[in-house]
Enzyme design. Structure first.
Site, PDB file in Angstrom:
ATOM      1  N   CYS A  16       0.549   1.233  -9.599  1.00  0.00           N
ATOM      2  CA  CYS A  16       0.499   0.473  -8.351  1.00  0.00           C
ATOM      3  C   CYS A  16      -0.905  -0.103  -8.180  1.00  0.00           C
ATOM      4  O   CYS A  16      -1.887   0.631  -8.169  1.00  0.00           O
ATOM      5  CB  CYS A  16       0.826   1.355  -7.155  1.00  0.00           C
ATOM      6  SG  CYS A  16       0.630   0.472  -5.605  1.00  0.00           S
TER       7      CYS A  16
ATOM      8  N   GLY B   3       0.799  -1.225   0.000  1.00  0.00           N
ATOM      9  CA  GLY B   3       0.000   0.000   0.000  1.00  0.00           C
ATOM     10  C   GLY B   3       0.828   1.269   0.000  1.00  0.00           C
ATOM     11  O   GLY B   3       0.427   2.273   0.578  1.00  0.00           O
TER      12      GLY B   3
ATOM     13  N   GLY C   1       9.990  -8.094 -14.205  1.00  0.00           N
ATOM     14  CA  GLY C   1       8.932  -9.077 -13.993  1.00  0.00           C
ATOM     15  C   GLY C   1       9.549 -10.457 -13.870  1.00  0.00           C
ATOM     16  O   GLY C   1       9.792 -11.127 -14.860  1.00  0.00           O
TER      17      GLY C   1
END
Lengths: 277, 315
Positions: B134, B75, B255
Site C-alpha cells: 500500500c 489511507g 492493473g
C-alpha cells in the site's frame, strides 16, 4: 439501488450553463427520496474516467401517482457535464441510483400548531431542495420558506419552480440584480432574528461548503435543527471506495471519524459535521 | 455442472468457478455490491485491507481523477480486525458462497502475524492476501533518511522476512501483493516465493501526484496517492510478464482491467487469474462481463483451457 440503462426523455438547455435532463427510470423514481442522488456514466471512453454524481431535482410526471421519470438539473462545470450536454432525446445513459440517505422529513405536527420550515440553497445547490419542497408541500401542512443565493439575475430560473410550489421565496444576488444584494446567509440571519426562530422546526441546506458551514452556525445559534447536504469527490457512489470521506464528531479516533458522503450522507445533521478538515 | 465449468480455476487450493476476481480496496467488504451484481458469479472476492486496530484513514480530498484513471490516498481506512471478524466477514459469508480472500495490512511484521493467526481460526476464508504494497502506509526502516519510511515490498529482505514469518503462522493459501514502485519487481517476487508465498498478485498502485492549478495545492490532502485505471495497464502487463517468467508460483494480475480484451492480455502473459479494480467503480458489471467475454473468446478460438492461452512465438 439499481444500475440501469435509461432512456433520455429530454435534455433541455436552460441557459448557456444550465441544463435540465429528464430520464425514464421507473425503478429509481419509485424509491427516490429528496437528497438522494444518481451516479451517471457520462463518458463512453476514459475521459472523464469516473461517473458523476447528481442530486435528483424531482420525480415525475407531476399529478401522476406512479412516478417513472427522474429529472436532473445540472450546471456545466467540466468535461463530464460538457459531454452530458451532447445527449439527445432517445439516447441511453447508464445510471446507478437512488444513492445515499435523503433528508429526514420533519415529524408530523398537529394542524393547529404553526410550524415553519426553511430551505437555504446556494446556486446549483437548490437542486435537492426542490424535490424536498415538493414533498413537504404535497404531504404536510407546513409553511415552507426558501432562501436562495445566486450570482445574478441570470440564474433566477433556479427559483422559478419554488414559486410554482407556492413557497415563500426570497432571493439574494451577489450583484443585487435580483432581490437582496449580498449573501443568502445574511437573509437567513434576518429570517431567524428577533425571536422568529422559535416557530421554525427544521432547516435544510445545500450549496457551496463555506455557505453550508455559515448556515449551520446561524441555525445552531438560533437553536434551529439543520440538515446539510454535502458534496465531495466521489468514485463509486455506493460506499466501496471510501473516496468521499467527511469528518464527523463522536468517533473513536478519538473524537472524530470519517464517514462516506455517498452512504452515511449526503445529508448530515449540521451538528455532526467537523467543518473545514 | 455449470456450463462455464471449463473456466474453473484452482490457485494454490483456492477453488474458483472462474478466474475473475475483484481487487482489494475496490469492493469494500463485499456487501456494498450485493444489490448491483450477483456475488456468486465472481471467481473470488478480496476484501478491503484489514489492520489490527481500526484506522481512520487520510483526510479528504482522498481521490482525484486523472487521465484514464484516478489517484487515491484513502489511507487504509478500515473497521479493524475485531469488527471485521464479528460483523463484516460473517455478513459477507451469509450472502455469498464465493471464496473470500482477506487482505491483510499492518505497520509491523508482528501485526501481520497477529491478524493471520486470528484469520486461521475463522474456518470460512479461502486465503490471505498480504498487502505489503500500500503506497499510503509506510514502514519505518532503521538507519534511513527517507521521510515516511518505505513500502514493505520495496525491500527484498523485509519482504522475505515478513512473508516467512506469516508463512510459519498459517496453512491457508498465502497471496503476496507486490508494489510496482520498485526498480526490479522480479527480485521482490523471488524473495516472496522463496519465503513461501503460494501466489503473487500484482500490481498494487504506482505512486502518483496531481496539482490543482486553481488553488496551487496538491489535489490530494496526502499529496501523493496510488494511481489506478487504464493508465497503468501497460505497466501492470509488463510487470506480470516479467514475474511470470521468473517465478514458478501462480500470479494474479491486476492493473487497469476494464474489459475482456484487457483481461485476455494478462492471461496471454501467463496470469493464472485476473482481478478487476477501479473497473468496479465505473461499471459494477465489469467482472461478470469479463467472465462471459473470456468464455466467448475461448469458444470462438476453439481453445479448451485458459492455460493454453499464451503468447505465440515470433513477431
Amino acid at each position: 439501488m439499481y444500475q440501469i440503462k435509461a432512456k433520455i426523455i429530454a435534455n433541455r438547455r436552460i441557459t448557456s450553463r444550465y441544463y435540465n435532463l429528464v430520464i425514464d427510470a421507473p425503478q429509481i423514481a419509485k424509491f427516490a427520496k429528496p437528497g438522494q442522488f444518481v451516479n451517471v456514466c457520462v463518458s463512453k471512453g476514459n475521459e472523464p474516467f469516473l461517473r458523476k454524481p447528481f442530486s435528483i431535482y424531482r420525480i415525475g410526471p407531476q399529478n401522476v401517482r406512479k412516478k417513472s421519470k427522474i429529472e436532473l438539473l445540472y450546471k456545466v462545470v467540466g468535461k463530464g457535464t460538457d459531454i452530458l450536454t451532447g445527449n439527445k432525446t432517445g439516447d441511453y445513459i447508464n445510471i446507478i441510483g437512488p444513492l445515499g440517505n435523503g433528508f429526514v422529513l420533519p415529524p408530523k405536527t398537529n394542524q393547529k400548531q404553526q410550524s415553519e420550515i426553511i430551505l437555504i440553497g446556494g446556486g446549483i445547490g437548490v437542486v435537492p431542495l426542490l424535490f424536498l419542497a415538493e414533498c413537504l408541500k404535497n404531504n404536510r401542512s407546513l409553511g415552507v420558506s426558501v432562501l436562495v443565493g445566486i450570482k445574478s439575475k441570470e440564474e433566477s430560473f433556479l427559483i422559478r419552480d419554488f414559486n410554482k410550489l407556492d413557497c415563500r421565496v426570497k432571493v439574494a444576488t451577489e450583484d443585487g440584480s435580483n432581490g437582496f444584494k449580498g449573501l443568502v446567509t445574511k437573509l437567513l440571519k434576518e429570517e431567524l432574528g428577533f425571536g422568529r426562530s422559535s416557530s421554525v422546526c427544521m432547516s435544510y441546506t445545500c450549496g457551496p461548503s463555506l455557505m453550508l458551514e455559515k448556515v449551520s452556525k446561524i441555525a445552531e445559534k438560533n437553536k434551529v435543527p439543520c440538515q446539510v447536504c454535502l458534496e465531495e469527490y466521489m468514485a463509486c457512489g455506493i460506499g466501496a471506495c471510501l473516496g468521499c470521506a467527511v469528518k464527523v464528531k463522536n468517533g473513536h479516533f478519538p473524537g472524530f471519524k470519517y464517514v462516506r458522503v455517498c452512504k452515511e450522507g449526503p445529508v448530515f445533521d449540521s451538528r455532526q459535521v467537523i467543518w473545514g478538515e | 455442472m455449470n456450463k462455464k465449468s471449463f473456466l474453473f480455476t484452482d490457485i494454490a487450493g483456492i477453488k474458483m468457478k472462474n478466474p475473475v476476481m475483484v481487487a482489494s480496496g475496490t469492493f469494500g467488504y463485499g456487501e456494498e455490491y450485493k444489490e448491483l451484481i450477483d456475488l456468486d458469479k465472481l471467481g473470488a472476492i478480496v476484501t478491503k485491507t484489514i489492520t489490527l486496530k481500526p484506522r481512520a484513514g487520510n483526510p479528504p480530498p482522498r481521490i482525484v481523477e486523472t487521465a484514464a484513471g484516478m489517484l487515491n490516498a484513502v489511507g487504509l481506512q478500515n473497521v479493524g480486525l475485531d469488527v471485521f471478524l464479528k460483523e463484516k466477514l460473517p455478513g459477507l459469508k451469509k450472502i455469498t458462497s464465493t471464496p473470500v480472500i482477506v487482505s491483510v495490512g499492518g505497520e509491523s511484521i508482528l501485526e501481520y502475524v497477529k491478524i493471520t493467526e486470528a484469520l486461521n481460526k475463522t474456518g470460512t476464508i479461502a486465503g490471505i492476501e498480504l498487502n505489503i504494497s500500500c503506497p499510503n502506509i509506510r514502514f519505518q526502516k532503521k538507519n534511513t533518511k527517507l521521510k515516511g519510511g518505505i513500502i514493505f515490498s520495496q525491500d527484498e529482505k523485509i519482504t522475505y522476512k515478513l512473508v516467512s514469518r506469516v508463512r510459519k503462522a498459517t496453512k491457508l493459501p498465502l497471496i503476496v501483493k507486490l508494489s510496482p514502485n520498485v526498480t526490479d519487481i522480479t527480485l521482490i517476487a523471488r524473495a516472496a516465493e522463496k519465503a513461501g508465498a503460494d501466489v503473487l498478485s500484482l500490481i498494487n498502485t504506482p505512486l502518483g501526484m496531481a496539482v490543482d492549478v486553481t488553488t496551487r495545492k496538491p489535489a490530494l490532502a496526502n499529496i501523493t496517492g496510488g494511481l489506478s485505471g487504464p493508465a497503468i495497464k501497460p505497466i501492470a502487463l509488463r510487470m506480470v510478464w516479467e514475474v511470470t517468467n521468473t517465478v514458478k508460483i501462480p500470479v494474479i494480475a491486476m492493473g487497469g482491467i476494464m474489459n475482456t480484451t484487457d483481461a485476455l492480455e494478462f492471461f496471454m502473459v501467463k496470469a493464472a487469474a485476473v482481478a478487476v479494480g477501479v473497473g468496479n467503480f465505473i461499471n459494477p458489471q465489469t467482472p461478470l462481463e469479463i467472465v462471459e467475454g473470456i468464455a466467448d473468446y475461448l469458444k470462438r478460438h476453439r481453445i479448451k483451457r485458459l492455460k493454453d492461452l499464451s503468447l505465440l512465438k515470433g513477431r
